[in-house]
Scaffold this motif. Structure first.
Motif, PDB file in Angstrom:
ATOM      1  N   ASP A 193       0.789  -1.030   0.047  1.00  9.18           N
ATOM      2  CA  ASP A 193      -0.106   0.020   0.273  1.00  9.18           C
ATOM      3  C   ASP A 193       0.835   1.182   0.003  1.00  9.18           C
ATOM      4  O   ASP A 193       0.835   2.146  -0.722  1.00  9.18           O
ATOM      5  CB  ASP A 193      -0.870  -0.190   1.277  1.00  9.18           C
ATOM      6  CG  ASP A 193      -2.102   0.929   1.352  1.00  9.18           C
ATOM      7  OD1 ASP A 193      -2.428   1.492   0.062  1.00  9.18           O
ATOM      8  OD2 ASP A 193      -2.556   1.430   2.149  1.00  9.18           O
ATOM      9  N   HIS A 197       1.169   3.949  -2.956  1.00  8.73           N
ATOM     10  CA  HIS A 197       1.048   5.323  -2.749  1.00  8.73           C
ATOM     11  C   HIS A 197       1.910   6.134  -3.159  1.00  8.73           C
ATOM     12  O   HIS A 197       1.881   7.237  -4.087  1.00  8.73           O
ATOM     13  CB  HIS A 197       1.157   5.552  -1.128  1.00  8.73           C
ATOM     14  CG  HIS A 197      -0.153   5.195  -0.252  1.00  8.73           C
ATOM     15  ND1 HIS A 197      -0.067   5.034   0.910  1.00  8.73           N
ATOM     16  CD2 HIS A 197      -1.380   4.877  -0.661  1.00  8.73           C
ATOM     17  CE1 HIS A 197      -1.292   4.603   1.379  1.00  8.73           C
ATOM     18  NE2 HIS A 197      -2.193   4.407   0.365  1.00  8.73           N
ATOM     19  N   HIS A 261      -6.005   3.046  -6.418  1.00  8.83           N
ATOM     20  CA  HIS A 261      -6.792   3.384  -5.525  1.00  8.83           C
ATOM     21  C   HIS A 261      -8.203   3.566  -5.872  1.00  8.83           C
ATOM     22  O   HIS A 261      -9.222   3.004  -5.112  1.00  8.83           O
ATOM     23  CB  HIS A 261      -6.419   4.704  -4.581  1.00  8.83           C
ATOM     24  CG  HIS A 261      -5.263   4.102  -3.587  1.00  8.83           C
ATOM     25  ND1 HIS A 261      -3.832   3.851  -4.067  1.00  8.83           N
ATOM     26  CD2 HIS A 261      -5.310   4.059  -2.224  1.00  8.83           C
ATOM     27  CE1 HIS A 261      -3.408   3.506  -2.717  1.00  8.83           C
ATOM     28  NE2 HIS A 261      -4.153   3.547  -1.710  1.00  8.83           N
ATOM     29  N   HIS A 275      -8.513  -2.966   2.202  1.00  7.66           N
ATOM     30  CA  HIS A 275      -7.829  -1.779   1.283  1.00  7.66           C
ATOM     31  C   HIS A 275      -6.359  -2.247   0.811  1.00  7.66           C
ATOM     32  O   HIS A 275      -6.348  -2.219  -0.607  1.00  7.66           O
ATOM     33  CB  HIS A 275      -7.675  -0.601   2.204  1.00  7.66           C
ATOM     34  CG  HIS A 275      -6.789   0.491   1.427  1.00  7.66           C
ATOM     35  ND1 HIS A 275      -7.508   1.213   0.316  1.00  7.66           N
ATOM     36  CD2 HIS A 275      -5.547   0.885   1.441  1.00  7.66           C
ATOM     37  CE1 HIS A 275      -6.693   1.992   0.108  1.00  7.66           C
ATOM     38  NE2 HIS A 275      -5.591   2.031   0.470  1.00  7.66           N
ATOM     39  N   ASN A 279      -5.691  -3.313  -3.313  1.00  6.04           N
ATOM     40  CA  ASN A 279      -4.824  -2.520  -4.159  1.00  6.04           C
ATOM     41  C   ASN A 279      -3.982  -3.312  -4.721  1.00  6.04           C
ATOM     42  O   ASN A 279      -3.616  -3.337  -5.910  1.00  6.04           O
ATOM     43  CB  ASN A 279      -3.636  -1.696  -3.226  1.00  6.04           C
ATOM     44  CG  ASN A 279      -4.531  -0.139  -2.727  1.00  6.04           C
ATOM     45  OD1 ASN A 279      -5.180   0.100  -3.481  1.00  6.04           O
ATOM     46  ND2 ASN A 279      -4.168   0.272  -1.681  1.00  6.04           N
TER      47      ASN A 279
HETATM   48 FE   LIG Z   1      -3.820   3.375   0.411  1.00  5.10          FE
END
Ligand SMILES: [Fe+2]
Length: 359
Positions: A193, A197, A261, A275, A279
């Motif tokens: 994640d 990002h 996302h 989450h 992803n």
């Molecule tokens: Fe995230």
């Protein structure tokens, strides 16, 4: 329009720094109703960490079951109302756990001072009054929830955060010892994640020297942790992952996430996927948008012998795919960042459905 950056007020970092919580909180004990409200990941019930929580008899410690879903507006309202009706307004809300628990703590702290249901405030700057003092302790690193100005909540109508300056923690304690217990698969997904990002922050129109500086450093750490000679879930790498997560989150705060996302939110909303895992499911198929990032991500999966499921979409109904595509399409700020202001000329519900059908 330039974003006005709101950072965490205070940060403690280092092995064993969890022990400084008692001293930090002692300054707050006489505020409001003179008690603390601890929200702690259920995982730690009965574990050593539970005995280290500096709770007094007047405090409330609630263990939170974060599986399988992310925090809901109902859950936030219920937690707030129970405490408010029995004990009043706490002096502080303390969240100890992964992204979901930290988001819960952020949301609950805001809802002690804002009337009505939290679903009324899902969106940007809808919160009217500053929340109460809140302290976050991540026990899983990666989501950047420790630094973000969003508390992601699933409501009856939308999965959307309470987003404002007051969401950001007053205090964060970053103790890398706490992430040692993260299972291997989760260690990879949550770290990815952070990695995603950074890739998304870097690849879009909102990237700038400020967001880039954080992403660059975070990516360097991710590469050491997941691909370097000393790669693996070790103490040294936990020290790095905690910083990488923070910096990835800081990069986002001054840039934006992107295609992955947007798709991930659809997977979470329709199928309840977590989450970080959602992803990963999406990112592996986004070589058209992030060719180098996706290739490197796949090398990380191979290195840590993690294989993601393929052919998932064969089991999905057409209307489920359409619903996910609408969730993703409506995250217009992400498409604007990733594709540019004329994104609607390139991205349609059908083209998003095609991306889901790759999964
Ligand atoms: Fe995230």
């Amino acid at each position: 329009m330039h974003k006005n950056f709101k950072n965490i007020e205070k940060i403690v970092y280092g092995r064993g720094s969890f022990g400084s919580m008692e001293r930090i909180l002692s300054e707050k004990r006489n505020d409001n109703g003179r008690f603390f409200f601890f929200l702690v990941d259920q995982f730690f019930k009965g574990k050593e960490l539970e005995s280290r929580i500096p709770a007094e008899s007047e405090d409330s410690v609630q263990f939170i079951n974060v599986d399988p879903e992310e925090p809901t507006t109902d859950q936030v309202d219920r937690l707030r109302d129970e405490i408010l009706h029995t004990k009043g307004i706490p002096a502080a809300v303390i969240g100890i756990g992964g992204g979901s628990v930290m988001d819960l703590a952020k949301a609950v702290s805001l809802m002690f001072t804002n009337p009505g249901s939290s679903k009324l405030y899902q969106g940007l700057n809808l919160i009217r009054f500053p929340g109460i003092y809140h302290l976050g302790v991540p026990t899983i690193s990666g989501t950047g929830a420790e630094v973000s100005m969003t508390a992601v909540l699933t409501g009856p109508e939308k999965k959307l955060g309470l987003k404002c300056d007051w969401t950001v923690f007053n205090q964060v304690i970053l103790d890398p010892e706490l992430i040692a217990s993260v299972p291997q698969d989760k260690w990879l997904y949550t770290g990815m994640d952070t990695y995603i990002h950074c890739i998304e922050s870097e690849n879009g129109i909102l990237n700038n020297a400020f967001s880039h500086a954080y992403a660059e450093q975070s990516l360097k750490l991710c590469r050491e942790i997941y691909l370097g000679e000393q790669a693996g879930h070790t103490a040294d790498n936990d020290d790095k992952l905690m910083v990488a997560s923070l910096m990835g989150g800081l990069s986002l705060t001054y840039s934006e996430v992107g295609v992955c996302h947007a798709l991930s939110y659809g997977l979470s909303k329709i199928f309840g996927e977590k989450h970080c895992y959602a992803n990963c499911l999406a990112f592996q198929h986004l070589q058209d948008y992030y060719p180098e990032g996706v290739a490197e991500f796949k090398r990380m999966l191979v290195k840590h012998q993690v294989s993601l499921p393929q052919g998932l979409s064969k089991k999905w109904k057409e209307e489920e795919i359409t619903s996910m595509a609408h969730v993703a399409y409506n995250l217009t700020h992400m498409w604007n960042h990733a594709i540019g202001p004329h994104w609607k000329e390139k991205i349609t519900i059908d083209s998003i459905k095609e991306l889901y059908k790759r999964m």
